[in-house]
Design a protein around this motif. Sequence first.
Motif, PDB file in Angstrom:
ATOM      1  N   ALA A 134       0.777  -1.029  -0.107  1.00 11.74           N
ATOM      2  CA  ALA A 134      -0.062  -0.105  -0.064  1.00 11.74           C
ATOM      3  C   ALA A 134       0.883   1.275  -0.030  1.00 11.74           C
ATOM      4  CB  ALA A 134      -0.832  -0.034   1.319  1.00 11.74           C
ATOM      5  N   VAL A 135       2.090   1.071   0.129  1.00 13.62           N
ATOM      6  CA  VAL A 135       3.136   2.246   0.253  1.00 13.62           C
ATOM      7  C   VAL A 135       3.376   2.809  -1.364  1.00 13.62           C
ATOM      8  CG1 VAL A 135       5.290   3.068   0.799  1.00 13.62           C
ATOM      9  CG2 VAL A 135       3.816   1.562   2.227  1.00 13.62           C
ATOM     10  N   SER A 136       3.265   4.117  -1.307  1.00  9.53           N
ATOM     11  CA  SER A 136       3.449   4.689  -2.767  1.00  9.53           C
ATOM     12  C   SER A 136       5.085   5.095  -2.753  1.00  9.53           C
ATOM     13  CB  SER A 136       2.777   5.955  -3.069  1.00  9.53           C
ATOM     14  OG  SER A 136       1.424   5.516  -3.256  1.00  9.53           O
ATOM     15  N   PRO A 137       5.947   4.389  -3.635  1.00  5.84           N
ATOM     16  CA  PRO A 137       7.428   4.629  -3.587  1.00  5.84           C
ATOM     17  C   PRO A 137       7.673   5.755  -4.514  1.00  5.84           C
ATOM     18  CG  PRO A 137       7.077   2.850  -4.848  1.00  5.84           C
ATOM     19  CD  PRO A 137       5.586   3.210  -4.382  1.00  5.84           C
ATOM     20  N   GLY A 142      10.321   1.503  -8.466  1.00  6.97           N
ATOM     21  CA  GLY A 142       9.224   1.041  -7.560  1.00  6.97           C
ATOM     22  C   GLY A 142       9.793   0.575  -6.284  1.00  6.97           C
ATOM     23  N   VAL A 144      10.686   0.492  -2.644  1.00  8.30           N
ATOM     24  CA  VAL A 144      10.173   1.102  -1.253  1.00  8.30           C
ATOM     25  C   VAL A 144      11.133   1.279  -0.401  1.00  8.30           C
ATOM     26  CG1 VAL A 144       8.397   0.887   0.627  1.00  8.30           C
ATOM     27  CG2 VAL A 144       7.876   0.004  -1.730  1.00  8.30           C
ATOM     28  N   ASP A 148       9.883   6.250   2.314  1.00  8.71           N
ATOM     29  CA  ASP A 148       8.178   5.949   1.780  1.00  8.71           C
ATOM     30  C   ASP A 148       7.488   5.646   2.897  1.00  8.71           C
ATOM     31  OD1 ASP A 148       9.455   6.846  -0.789  1.00  8.71           O
ATOM     32  OD2 ASP A 148       9.928   4.892  -1.062  1.00  8.71           O
ATOM     33  N   HIS A 152       4.305   7.093   4.781  1.00  2.00           N
ATOM     34  CA  HIS A 152       2.957   6.887   4.650  1.00  2.00           C
ATOM     35  C   HIS A 152       2.215   6.600   6.009  1.00  2.00           C
ATOM     36  CE1 HIS A 152      -0.066   3.846   2.868  1.00  2.00           C
ATOM     37  NE2 HIS A 152      -0.021   3.249   4.164  1.00  2.00           N
TER      38      HIS A 152
END
Length: 409
Positions: A134-137, A142, A144, A148, A152
Amino acid sequence: MAEIKVPELAESITEGSIAQWVKKVGDRVEKGEFIVELETDKVNAEIISEEAGVLTQILAEEGDTVLVGQVIAVVEAGEGAAPAPAAPVAAAPPQAAPAPVAAAPVVEETTGERVIASPAARKLAREKGIDLAAVSPVDPQGRVRVQDVAAHGTAPVAAPVAAPVAAAPKAVVAVDDSRVTIEKMSRRRQTIAKRLLEVKQSTAMLTTFNEVDMTNVMALRSRKKDQFFESTGSKLGFMSFFTKAVVAALKKYPYVNAQINGDEIHLNNFFDIGVAVSTEEGLVVPVVRDADRKNFAEIEDSIADLAKKARDKKLGLSDLQGGSFTITNGGVFGSLMSTPIMNGTQAGILGMHTIKKRPVEVNGEVEIRPMMYLALSYDHRIIDGKDSVGFLKTVKELLENPEDLLLNS
């Protein structure tokens, strides 16, 4: 194919951390080209590729700890080698939903694809109960990273286990992560912290103070700096005066230039003076070799060269090892007085401070003079008060009569 391994830098260095990848998977790499920066507890090292080709695999992420000899990347020879694909993950067969539990587990894989994340990011996610998927890097590839995960925020609080009816409900305290920024200590900062603590715990450190009237040094420097630059090509600063004064005082008080080795005192017959330099990664102490044999211009040049190498992360192990005494100048940051901590196994360190105009007594009259506090921290196990005070007094007298330093240089 060429494997990129962590090189042997020195006998005392067995591991390091990946500080920065300057190439990414798929990039063209030339033979001898710098591709990754390695941070050790002493220096930063640039690791190069021994073969031209394409960087196909990166096996250690930024922040990871790696050992000497460990393979951290692979370069494939040729012009068009494609990046090595990530190992496929077989789709898991359908399974019955697990029974509910009191607290939701940390989920690192929610689809058929594994989330690419650094070890630090995975650790923080586990601590915070965050689903990595669910974490947006921020990383375009891509990956993480810990930043990040920190950005979050926390995962939703899991439903509490059913409590007896008679029990009073417990209040849930929300944690505001914006109030605290978590930053992992760099390897060098960890080493600095460890060594300073060791010095405090393993020595009988004491600090004594004096002050020096900088009037004559400043006047001499003002008169001679242009001529000095024209004849030597070097700028005349205060550090050459202090280094020369320190060397003269060390010759007079040799125990200040010593160190303890078990039950022995080693009196150094050389004068390799460490000069503390502040960098973005922390304080480093490169060494001016044989300062007693150098003139003012040579000392100024040595200090300037070492400071530049420190800022550019170009210091080698030979630049940092073997100092017999250290000078640190907190005055460049405005420090009026401090108690510096000794460097390694050395028995003393001299702290310089900011120059302030203060009223002082001169020949029975009160005058405003540019004054500087001096601080000598020393190991009281081998240096007595008489030697420490005498050392500082000698430094003071030489700086207040700088012509003597020039004549003896």
